[in-house]
Design a protein around this motif. Structure first.
Motif, PDB file in Angstrom:
ATOM      1  N   PHE A   1       0.832  -1.203   0.000  1.00  0.00           N
ATOM      2  CA  PHE A   1       0.000   0.000   0.000  1.00  0.00           C
ATOM      3  C   PHE A   1       0.871   1.259   0.000  1.00  0.00           C
ATOM      4  CE2 PHE A   1      -3.640  -2.307   2.403  1.00  0.00           C
ATOM      5  CZ  PHE A   1      -4.060  -2.879   1.213  1.00  0.00           C
ATOM      6  N   GLY A   2       0.387   2.297  -0.678  1.00  0.00           N
ATOM      7  CA  GLY A   2       1.066   3.578  -0.698  1.00  0.00           C
ATOM      8  C   GLY A   2       0.141   4.687  -0.230  1.00  0.00           C
ATOM      9  N   GLY A   3       0.535   5.928  -0.502  1.00  0.00           N
ATOM     10  CA  GLY A   3      -0.274   7.056  -0.069  1.00  0.00           C
ATOM     11  C   GLY A   3      -0.129   7.322   1.418  1.00  0.00           C
ATOM     12  N   HIS A   4      -0.977   8.197   1.919  1.00  0.00           N
ATOM     13  CA  HIS A   4      -0.937   8.587   3.320  1.00  0.00           C
ATOM     14  C   HIS A   4      -1.787   7.651   4.183  1.00  0.00           C
ATOM     15  CE1 HIS A   4       0.645  12.187   1.442  1.00  0.00           C
ATOM     16  NE2 HIS A   4       0.894  12.722   2.621  1.00  0.00           N
ATOM     17  N   ILE A   5      -1.422   7.558   5.445  1.00  0.00           N
ATOM     18  CA  ILE A   5      -2.291   6.894   6.416  1.00  0.00           C
ATOM     19  C   ILE A   5      -3.415   7.864   6.741  1.00  0.00           C
ATOM     20  CG2 ILE A   5      -2.452   5.953   8.754  1.00  0.00           C
ATOM     21  CD1 ILE A   5       0.531   5.249   8.542  1.00  0.00           C
TER      22      ILE A   5
END
Length: 286
Positions: free
Chosen positions: A139-143
């Motif tokens: 998974f990527g992006g922000h938490i």
């Protein structure tokens, strides 16, 4: 039926019928039947929890979360629209049965099942969630900040992914959290001092990221903490003396950062400390 006469040791004659049972045996069998019925009801509740329906809102949240995940192998083929009545049987989902006999999602455990995507903000619409394990999924992006809405969460494992950006301070709202694993991502920015509000946490692993700045001295308030991993980051400044207040600490791993200054002598006096990693820094003292 045919009448039968029998004489007990007390010389008292008792009359029964050949299709009847003595009163004491009748009572015993009735009690046994009631006990078995109660046990069956409880066991049935456990068996059928997986077949009960979650709320429409939770179903929509699960589908919205799935929509952002890359699943080329079809591991989540059971996660389908219109599957509300079977949603508690979906792969990786565990439900709990509430007092009103309804169900809600209690655990999502999908380590290594997926091949990329992001974590949707819809995850915050699963208020009963206690365990969230999405490690090793690329998974990527922000938490998402909405993860702070999961007030019942006890274990959060997002490790071995490619999450970027800051660690959302909203995680500090998870006062029941015991396990926090965000290691082996690409998180940057500073460690939020607000994480010191996680007074129930026993393990905090933020290692193998790109975190920078000083170690928040407030982390010394985490009296239940057994394991603190901050290794392999770009943390700078000195080791806060307040970490010597972590009397339950067993593993304190700060190696491979840019820390400098004197090693606080009090840390060496922590009676439960088994592992101390401070190498590959610019520290002095012993």
């Amino acid at each position: 039926g045919k009448e039968i006469k029998g004489r007990l040791s007390s010389s008292r004659v008792v009359r029964v019928w050949d299709f009847a049972l003595p009163p004491n045996a009748m009572q015993a069998r009735l009690l046994l039947f009631l006990a078995l019925l109660l046990l069956l009801q409880q066991f049935s509740g456990m068996l059928t929890a997986s077949g009960r329906a979650v709320t429409e809102r939770e179903l929509e949240a699960l589908l919205a979360v799935k929509e952002k995940w890359h699943d080329p192998e079809g591991n989540l083929a059971t996660w389908v629209e219109g599957g509300r009545n079977s949603s508690c049987s979906w792969r990786g989902i565990t439900c709990e049965t509430l007092a009103d006999n309804s169900s809600r999602v209690a655990s999502i455990s999908l380590s290594g099942f997926l091949q990329g995507g992001i974590l949707s903000s819809s995850i915050g619409e699963l208020p009963g969630l206690r365990i969230l394990n999405l490690s090793s999924n690329g998974f990527g992006g922000h938490i998402p900040a909405e993860i702070g809405q999961l007030k019942n969460l006890t274990s959060l494992d997002l490790s071995h992914n490619n999450f970027t950006g800051d660690i959302t301070p909203n995680i500090s709202s998870l006062h029941s959290l015991k396990i926090l694993r965000l290691n082996k991502n690409s998180l940057n920015g500073k460690i939020p001092w607000e994480l010191s509000n996680l007074l129930s946490v026993t393990e905090m692993n933020l290692g193998f990221n790109q975190l920078e700045g000083a170690i928040p001295y407030q982390l010394g308030n985490l009296s239940s903490l057994h394991r603190l991993f901050l290794k392999h980051n770009s943390l700078s400044g000195s080791i806060p003396e307040e970490l010597s207040h972590l009397h339950a600490i067993q593993s304190l791993m700060l190696d491979r950062n840019n820390l400098s200054g004197e090693i606080p002598q009090q840390i060496g006096r922590l009676s439960n400390l088994l592992y101390l990693g401070i190498q590959n820094n610019s520290l002095s003292g012993s």
